[in-house]
Design a protein around this motif. Structure first.
Motif, mmCIF file in Angstrom:
data_model
loop_
_atom_site.group_PDB
_atom_site.id
_atom_site.type_symbol
_atom_site.label_atom_id
_atom_site.label_comp_id
_atom_site.label_asym_id
_atom_site.label_seq_id
_atom_site.Cartn_x
_atom_site.Cartn_y
_atom_site.Cartn_z
ATOM 1 N N LEU A 182 -0.918 3.268 11.687
ATOM 2 C CA LEU A 182 0.315 3.509 12.428
ATOM 3 C C LEU A 182 1.355 2.428 12.152
ATOM 4 C CD1 LEU A 182 -1.244 4.484 15.887
ATOM 5 C CD2 LEU A 182 -0.656 5.991 13.983
ATOM 6 N N ALA A 183 0.894 1.186 12.046
ATOM 7 C CA ALA A 183 1.815 0.070 11.809
ATOM 8 C C ALA A 183 2.538 0.217 10.477
ATOM 9 C CB ALA A 183 1.053 -1.256 11.851
ATOM 10 N N ALA A 184 1.871 0.765 9.481
ATOM 11 C CA ALA A 184 2.503 0.984 8.181
ATOM 12 C C ALA A 184 3.440 2.179 8.219
ATOM 13 C CB ALA A 184 1.438 1.185 7.108
ATOM 14 N N ALA A 185 2.995 3.276 8.831
ATOM 15 C CA ALA A 185 3.812 4.491 8.904
ATOM 16 C C ALA A 185 5.111 4.245 9.669
ATOM 17 C CB ALA A 185 3.018 5.608 9.573
ATOM 18 N N ASP A 186 5.029 3.429 10.726
ATOM 19 C CA ASP A 186 6.208 3.192 11.558
ATOM 20 C C ASP A 186 7.205 2.213 10.938
ATOM 21 O OD1 ASP A 186 5.663 5.000 13.513
ATOM 22 O OD2 ASP A 186 4.694 3.591 14.874
ATOM 23 N N TYR A 232 4.481 7.566 6.367
ATOM 24 C CA TYR A 232 4.768 8.291 7.608
ATOM 25 C C TYR A 232 4.431 9.778 7.502
ATOM 26 C CZ TYR A 232 7.397 9.931 11.702
ATOM 27 O OH TYR A 232 7.764 10.515 12.894
ATOM 28 N N ALA A 233 4.909 10.439 6.451
ATOM 29 C CA ALA A 233 4.679 11.886 6.326
ATOM 30 C C ALA A 233 3.191 12.193 6.229
ATOM 31 C CB ALA A 233 5.424 12.433 5.108
ATOM 32 N N ASP A 234 2.464 11.399 5.448
ATOM 33 C CA ASP A 234 1.015 11.600 5.336
ATOM 34 C C ASP A 234 0.322 11.303 6.662
ATOM 35 O OD1 ASP A 234 1.432 12.117 2.637
ATOM 36 O OD2 ASP A 234 0.988 10.051 2.034
ATOM 37 N N SER A 291 18.518 -0.455 20.230
ATOM 38 C CA SER A 291 19.293 0.760 20.513
ATOM 39 C C SER A 291 18.996 1.875 19.519
ATOM 40 C CB SER A 291 20.790 0.438 20.506
ATOM 41 O OG SER A 291 21.193 -0.102 19.259
ATOM 42 N N ARG A 292 17.958 1.723 18.709
ATOM 43 C CA ARG A 292 17.607 2.748 17.713
ATOM 44 C C ARG A 292 17.347 4.078 18.418
ATOM 45 N NH1 ARG A 292 15.470 2.151 12.429
ATOM 46 N NH2 ARG A 292 15.182 -0.093 12.803
ATOM 47 N N ARG A 293 18.042 5.117 17.968
ATOM 48 C CA ARG A 293 17.921 6.440 18.598
ATOM 49 C C ARG A 293 16.955 7.355 17.844
ATOM 50 N NH1 ARG A 293 19.781 6.639 23.860
ATOM 51 N NH2 ARG A 293 21.608 5.281 24.034
ATOM 52 N N ASP A 294 17.077 7.369 16.529
ATOM 53 C CA ASP A 294 16.196 8.218 15.717
ATOM 54 C C ASP A 294 14.874 7.483 15.556
ATOM 55 O OD1 ASP A 294 15.072 10.044 14.023
ATOM 56 O OD2 ASP A 294 16.223 9.427 12.261
ATOM 57 N N ASN A 295 13.991 7.672 16.508
ATOM 58 C CA ASN A 295 12.813 6.807 16.575
ATOM 59 C C ASN A 295 11.567 7.595 16.977
ATOM 60 O OD1 ASN A 295 11.167 4.593 16.560
ATOM 61 N ND2 ASN A 295 12.158 3.539 18.248
ATOM 62 N N GLN A 296 11.198 8.552 16.159
ATOM 63 C CA GLN A 296 9.973 9.317 16.426
ATOM 64 C C GLN A 296 8.775 8.550 15.860
ATOM 65 O OE1 GLN A 296 10.761 13.249 14.770
ATOM 66 N NE2 GLN A 296 11.448 13.968 16.757
ATOM 67 N N HIS A 297 8.520 7.393 16.477
ATOM 68 C CA HIS A 297 7.414 6.553 16.013
ATOM 69 C C HIS A 297 6.076 7.213 16.350
ATOM 70 C CE1 HIS A 297 6.314 5.285 20.082
ATOM 71 N NE2 HIS A 297 7.615 5.143 20.341
ATOM 72 N N LEU A 298 5.027 6.690 15.746
ATOM 73 C CA LEU A 298 3.679 7.229 15.942
ATOM 74 C C LEU A 298 2.820 6.305 16.797
ATOM 75 C CD1 LEU A 298 3.022 8.466 12.284
ATOM 76 C CD2 LEU A 298 3.844 9.804 14.233
ATOM 77 N N GLY A 299 3.469 5.406 17.541
ATOM 78 C CA GLY A 299 2.727 4.404 18.309
ATOM 79 C C GLY A 299 1.716 4.968 19.277
ATOM 80 N N LEU A 322 0.826 -1.210 0.000
ATOM 81 C CA LEU A 322 0.000 0.000 0.000
ATOM 82 C C LEU A 322 0.858 1.256 0.000
ATOM 83 C CD1 LEU A 322 -2.856 -0.985 2.493
ATOM 84 C CD2 LEU A 322 -3.099 -0.557 0.045
ATOM 85 N N ARG A 323 1.909 1.288 0.812
ATOM 86 C CA ARG A 323 2.788 2.466 0.830
ATOM 87 C C ARG A 323 3.371 2.733 -0.557
ATOM 88 N NH1 ARG A 323 5.208 0.308 5.546
ATOM 89 N NH2 ARG A 323 6.910 -0.392 4.186
ATOM 90 N N ASP A 324 3.740 1.663 -1.269
ATOM 91 C CA ASP A 324 4.379 1.813 -2.577
ATOM 92 C C ASP A 324 3.385 2.131 -3.691
ATOM 93 O OD1 ASP A 324 6.827 1.259 -1.448
ATOM 94 O OD2 ASP A 324 6.829 -0.855 -2.050
ATOM 95 N N ASN A 325 2.171 1.588 -3.593
ATOM 96 C CA ASN A 325 1.245 1.635 -4.730
ATOM 97 C C ASN A 325 -0.017 2.454 -4.500
ATOM 98 O OD1 ASN A 325 2.446 -0.483 -6.702
ATOM 99 N ND2 ASN A 325 2.486 -1.507 -4.705
ATOM 100 N N ALA A 326 -0.491 2.541 -3.264
ATOM 101 C CA ALA A 326 -1.743 3.260 -2.984
ATOM 102 C C ALA A 326 -1.684 3.804 -1.563
ATOM 103 C CB ALA A 326 -2.941 2.319 -3.153
ATOM 104 N N PRO A 327 -0.811 4.801 -1.313
ATOM 105 C CA PRO A 327 -0.555 5.230 0.061
ATOM 106 C C PRO A 327 -1.738 5.871 0.772
ATOM 107 C CG PRO A 327 0.551 6.667 -1.506
ATOM 108 C CD PRO A 327 0.050 5.506 -2.289
ATOM 109 N N VAL A 328 -2.690 6.412 0.007
ATOM 110 C CA VAL A 328 -3.954 6.882 0.590
ATOM 111 C C VAL A 328 -5.045 6.222 -0.237
ATOM 112 C CG1 VAL A 328 -5.371 8.867 1.208
ATOM 113 C CG2 VAL A 328 -2.881 9.058 1.275
#
Length: 436
Positions: free
Chosen positions: A341-345, A58-60, A360-368, A35-41
């Protein structure tokens, strides 16, 4: 959903994946990648009969979560006849429990969130940490005792969902709300019905919601007469000092704190422990850090578990109040929108190696826990419970292992949440550590 889209390299077209099947529930991430690759919305028919826009990048997703033209109020849903009242929590309308933070917009949302924030403070959560640890150890003691087989030192067995991950947040949130201990098993029964997502008797969820509503009304009345040092008394106190909080609002807020505050944590513990058990190198890193008294990896690790296979698969319902565009897709007024959220993250445009678990992932502004004004109010409590539960399990049962093949595990049905039905584990009682 059977259409085909051209492959990115112009080769054989990729078939569109089936959504909302049992196979999809076990591992939705390949379908979300498609879906992200072919039909993100993408406007998608849901099992309930409602057509909703699924937002997967994620951005959307961040845009949609903060978009003021997407209302949380179901009154803005342009419902066709066959989809009437098929959004939200079953039974909340009939039980008069709609006026909570997941269903309202500013200015009412601003007022209610301010009131709840006065009662649900970081200090209250921090002071609750010893009780969470006590409950965690008690539940582990109980399933160790009940799961032992034969002589000391032999294997024990448990279902971590039903014997640990489920009761821990129920008893914790009941304590925090001020539900007397003698009444908490009733809440456990009602919550058990609500978490089945259609797996119980027809109408069971609505009946449980109605029973919970009746109990909360009585409890609020008692707390008005004899307040205590608990969250419901705090809500009442806030309303009695110049702020306006009706009894229906107080009951709805207590209900949603319980409802939203327990299942997310059940799934955080269950999904998180499952991920650790199936990624032994990451689990070993965390156990080593905990043995050395280093909690930094535990803190980043729980955030990574929230990103990697979080407890909330789709954010709760939003409805367009006017025409708008997300990800280049025009959305009509009245249309429902669900942020995945599962797709965006797991969007590779935002996260490096998104399908890799890295504690140990630091850059992790997840949307959980969401984004914007509806960011989860109970996130600090869920993090406390998740960190305490996972750390204590790994410390006290260092040789904990899955007692079933991963492919044999089943995930609960349902649109919003993501969680295992059961998580059978085995452990050696000779390896067992005592509680702190």
């Amino acid at each position: 959903m059977q259409d085909e889209q051209p492959a990115p390299d112009g080769g054989t077209p990729e078939p569109e994946p089936e959504l909302f099947t049992w196979e999809f529930a076990s591992n939705p991430y390949p379908a979300y990648a498609w879906l992200r690759d072919n039909a993100p919305v993408r406007k998608t028919p849901l099992p309930s009969g409602v057509d909703a826009w699924l937002v997967t990048r994620y951005a959307d997703a961040r845009q949609a979560l903060a978009e003021q033209r997407l209302s949380k109020n179901p009154a803005h849903h342009d419902e066709p006849a066959h989809a009437k009242r098929k959004t939200g929590i079953p039974g909340e309308r009939s039980a008069n429990l709609m006026t909570h933070l997941l269903n309202i917009d500013p200015p009412d949302h601003t007022r209610l969130r301010r009131l709840v924030s006065k009662a649900f403070t970081p200090r209250r959560v921090a002071e609750f940490a010893p009780r969470v640890q006590e409950l965690t150890d008690q539940l582990i003691d109980r399933f160790i005792e009940e799961g032992e087989e034969g002589e000391e030192g032999e294997e024990g067995f448990a279902d971590l969902i039903h014997e640990f991950a489920f009761p821990l947040p129920i008893y914790a949130i009941c304590d925090l709300l001020g539900v007397p201990r003698e009444d908490q098993d009733d809440f456990r029964d009602w919550a058990g019905m609500m978490i089945r997502h259609g797996g119980g008797p027809r109408g069971g969820v609505a009946r449980s919601v109605k029973k919970m509503r009746g109990y909360l009304a009585e409890l609020i009345h008692r707390k008005r007469l004899e307040p205590g040092d608990d969250l419901i008394s705090g809500l009442i106190k806030a309303s009695d000092h110049g702020e306006h909080l009706t009894e229906n609002e107080a009951a709805a807020m207590a209900f949603i704190l319980l409802f939203a505050g327990f299942e997310t944590t059940v799934n955080l513990i269950g999904n998180g422990m499952y991920a650790l058990l199936t990624h032994p190198e990451q689990r070993a890193r965390l156990q080593k850090a905990l043995a050395e008294g280093d909690t930094a990896l535990l803190e980043t690790g729980v955030e990574e578990l929230l990103r990697f296979d979080g407890p909330v698969e789709l954010a709760t319902w939003r409805f367009a109040t006017e025409p708008l565009t997300i990800g280049g897709q025009d959305i009509a007024a009245g249309d429902p929108v669900l942020v995945v959220l599962a797709a965006a993250d797991r969007d590779p445009a935002r996260f490096e190696d998104p399908d890799t678990l890295d504690l140990s992932r630091r850059d992790n502004q997840h949307l959980g826990y969401g984004h914007g004004i509806h960011y989860c109010l109970g996130a600090p409590l869920a993090r406390l419970e998740g960190q305490t539960a996972l750390a204590t399990l790994l410390r006290r049962l260092p040789d904990l292992q899955l007692a079933a093949e991963p492919d044999d595990l089943r995930w609960r049905g349902g649109l919003i949440m993501r969680g295992l039905r059961t998580l059978p584990v085995k452990f050696t009682t000779a390896q067992m550590q005592a509680p702190h």
